[in-house]
Design a protein around this motif. Structure first.
Motif, PDB file in Angstrom:
ATOM      1  N   GLY A   1      42.851  32.096  41.340  1.00 35.40           N
ATOM      2  CA  GLY A   1      43.200  33.208  42.209  1.00 35.40           C
ATOM      3  C   GLY A   1      44.528  33.827  41.832  1.00 35.40           C
ATOM      4  O   GLY A   1      45.193  33.383  40.879  1.00 35.40           O
ATOM      5  N   PRO A   2      44.944  34.836  42.564  1.00 36.14           N
ATOM      6  CA  PRO A   2      46.216  35.509  42.270  1.00 36.14           C
ATOM      7  C   PRO A   2      47.420  34.570  42.298  1.00 36.14           C
ATOM      8  O   PRO A   2      48.419  34.820  41.624  1.00 36.14           O
TER       9      PRO A   2
ATOM     10  N   THR B   1      38.078  37.636  31.445  1.00 38.53           N
ATOM     11  CA  THR B   1      39.008  36.896  32.284  1.00 38.53           C
ATOM     12  C   THR B   1      39.412  37.773  33.467  1.00 38.53           C
ATOM     13  O   THR B   1      39.167  38.986  33.467  1.00 38.53           O
ATOM     14  N   PRO B   2      40.040  37.187  34.496  1.00 39.67           N
ATOM     15  CA  PRO B   2      40.371  37.989  35.687  1.00 39.67           C
ATOM     16  C   PRO B   2      41.199  39.233  35.400  1.00 39.67           C
ATOM     17  O   PRO B   2      41.062  40.237  36.098  1.00 39.67           O
ATOM     18  N   GLU B   3      42.054  39.179  34.357  1.00 44.90           N
ATOM     19  CA  GLU B   3      42.817  40.390  34.046  1.00 44.90           C
ATOM     20  C   GLU B   3      42.018  41.360  33.188  1.00 44.90           C
ATOM     21  O   GLU B   3      42.494  42.438  32.863  1.00 44.90           O
TER      22      GLU B   3
ATOM     23  N   ASN C   1      38.785  30.793  36.794  1.00 42.60           N
ATOM     24  CA  ASN C   1      38.536  31.539  38.028  1.00 42.60           C
ATOM     25  C   ASN C   1      39.715  31.465  38.991  1.00 42.60           C
ATOM     26  O   ASN C   1      39.555  31.653  40.191  1.00 42.60           O
TER      27      ASN C   1
ATOM     28  N   ARG D   1      36.602  43.941  35.883  1.00 48.48           N
ATOM     29  CA  ARG D   1      36.986  43.979  37.295  1.00 48.48           C
ATOM     30  C   ARG D   1      35.999  44.799  38.109  1.00 48.48           C
ATOM     31  O   ARG D   1      35.155  45.510  37.571  1.00 48.48           O
TER      32      ARG D   1
ATOM     33  N   GLN E   1      41.594  46.069  28.427  1.00 53.89           N
ATOM     34  CA  GLN E   1      42.179  46.049  29.775  1.00 53.89           C
ATOM     35  C   GLN E   1      42.764  47.409  30.136  1.00 53.89           C
ATOM     36  O   GLN E   1      42.650  47.865  31.278  1.00 53.89           O
TER      37      GLN E   1
END
Length: 406
Positions: A153-154, A229-231, A151, A234, A282
């Protein structure tokens, strides 16, 4: 008849992990006797409260239980605890292994009192783990299982999921294990010893989709399921807000691309072939993001519902807490509490024969049931009075006496 009517649980857990498990049993009708130290479960003071010792979290994680305030570290308190165990079907605690053994409440000691009892430990780490003696809370388990790293962050900094997800996930796993052990006990008369470590539980929870290449020997690639995953997946920004919409099957992707005026994509190998679709997910999500700004959230939701595409606007937490649908299904019930007034209480999910066969009762005040439960265990009023006078036990004031303000 409630599904677990007649089952008695002696619950010596605190905070969230253990109480999550035992509240599920209480919702379904078990008699859960919560044994607290005279100062009470620390969760009584966590978060919002109208009165001292009756926090919102405590009200919901201990609903329908009975509270006995007892100092089990004293001879008289330990004797009373042994009496409670003698009449129980299940005992559960979240004390570390060495301290519970020193207390005289380890597995062998308890089985000597109640040979067919189901003995349950809500532990942090398995007894063969190098961290077996280490304390564990939700924060440390989220970090240890890779969830915080997933998780990130950027800036790459690991972040906690903003929920006590390790405690609650392990609590549900413990409830399931306890029910399985109770079924075996009812069939065979054999109790047993359960240990449900929080680390193992959440690691399995996370790795169910993320084990990936580490599933195979020799290894066929790293762990991590890129779609989530974050990438990967969304949220998308529409004209007037945020939503998620996730075409998943080939027909759903075909419907989506036709709706956005790109029907040729329906025959693209990156859509048609499920392996290629997974490999390019993605990129496909990027195409969804490019299209999202062309419509309002509600317009997207109508389109997605029409084609069976899973979708939802991003709903604020406070709106979820006020969702009338949760009260209509029985997931939230309004209960009159003797000191807290009308409270909205959660209840365990699930229906039997179409009905919500759970009936959450009010959470107990500290020591509210001490006298009654000790009498049930065979102690007379003289012995109970001596325990109350010495501070070994504590009894709550009458229900019409409000506790002090928080």
């Amino acid at each position: 008849m409630a599904p677990l009517e007649g089952i008695r649980v002696i619950d010596m857990t605190s905070v969230v992990f253990g109480p999550t498990a035992t509240q599920a049993l209480a919702d379904w009708g078990a008699d859960v006797v919560k044994v607290e130290p005279p100062e009470g479960d620390t969760l009584r003071h966590a978060g919002v409260a109208r009165h001292r010792g009756m926090s919102a979290m405590f009200l919901n994680l201990n609903r329908g239980k009975r509270s006995v305030a007892l100092d089990v570290a004293t001879p008289a308190g330990l004797d009373a605890m042994r009496r409670l165990l003698a009449g129980a079907d299940l005992f559960v605690h979240n004390v570390r292994r060495e301290p519970i053994a020193r207390l005289g409440l380890g597995p062998d000691a308890v089985r000597a009192i109640a040979p067919s009892i189901v003995y349950c430990t809500a532990s942090g780490w398995h007894e063969r783990s190098p961290l077996a003696r280490a304390p564990a809370i939700d924060d440390s388990i989220q970090a240890a299982t890779g969830l915080a790293a997933l998780n990130a962050g950027p800036d790459g900094a690991p972040r906690f999921v903003p929920s006590v997800i390790a405690d609650k996930t392990a609590g549900l796993a413990l409830a399931g294990a306890m029910l399985a052990a109770l079924v075996r006990r009812l069939r065979t008369g054999v109790g047993g010893t359960l240990d449900v470590p929080m680390y193992d539980t959440l690691a399995g929870f996370v790795l169910a989709e993320h084990l990936q290449g580490r599933t195979f020997e020799p290894s066929d690639g790293p762990a991590g399921y890129r779609r989530v995953t974050p990438e990967g997946r969304r949220m998308y920004r529409a004209k007037d807000g945020w939503l998620t919409m996730t075409p998943y099957t080939r027909p759903q992707w075909k419907a989506f691309f036709e709706a956005v005026g790109d029907a040729a994509m329906a025959d693209d190998p990156r859509v048609v072939d499920p392996v290629e679709r997974n490999r390019h997910v993605q990129w496909l999500y990027g195409r969804v993001g490019e299209a999202a700004a062309a419509r309002n959230v509600d317009e997207w939701l109508v389109l997605c519902r029409e084609h069976g595409i899973p979708a939802s606007r991003a709903v604020p937490l406070d709106e979820v807490a006020r969702d009338p649908g949760l009260e209509a299904s029985g997931a939230i019930a309004r209960v009159e509490h003797p000191t807290e007034g009308t409270v909205r209480m959660l209840s365990s999910p699930g229906f039997i024969d179409g009905a919500p066969s759970r009936a959450p009762g009010p959470a107990p005040r500290l020591g509210e049931h001490t006298v009654a439960v000790l009498r049930e265990a065979g102690l007379d009023d003289t012995a109970i009075g001596a325990m109350l006078a010495s501070g070994v036990a504590l009894a709550a004031p009458p229900p019409d006496t409000a506790p002090p303000a928080a």
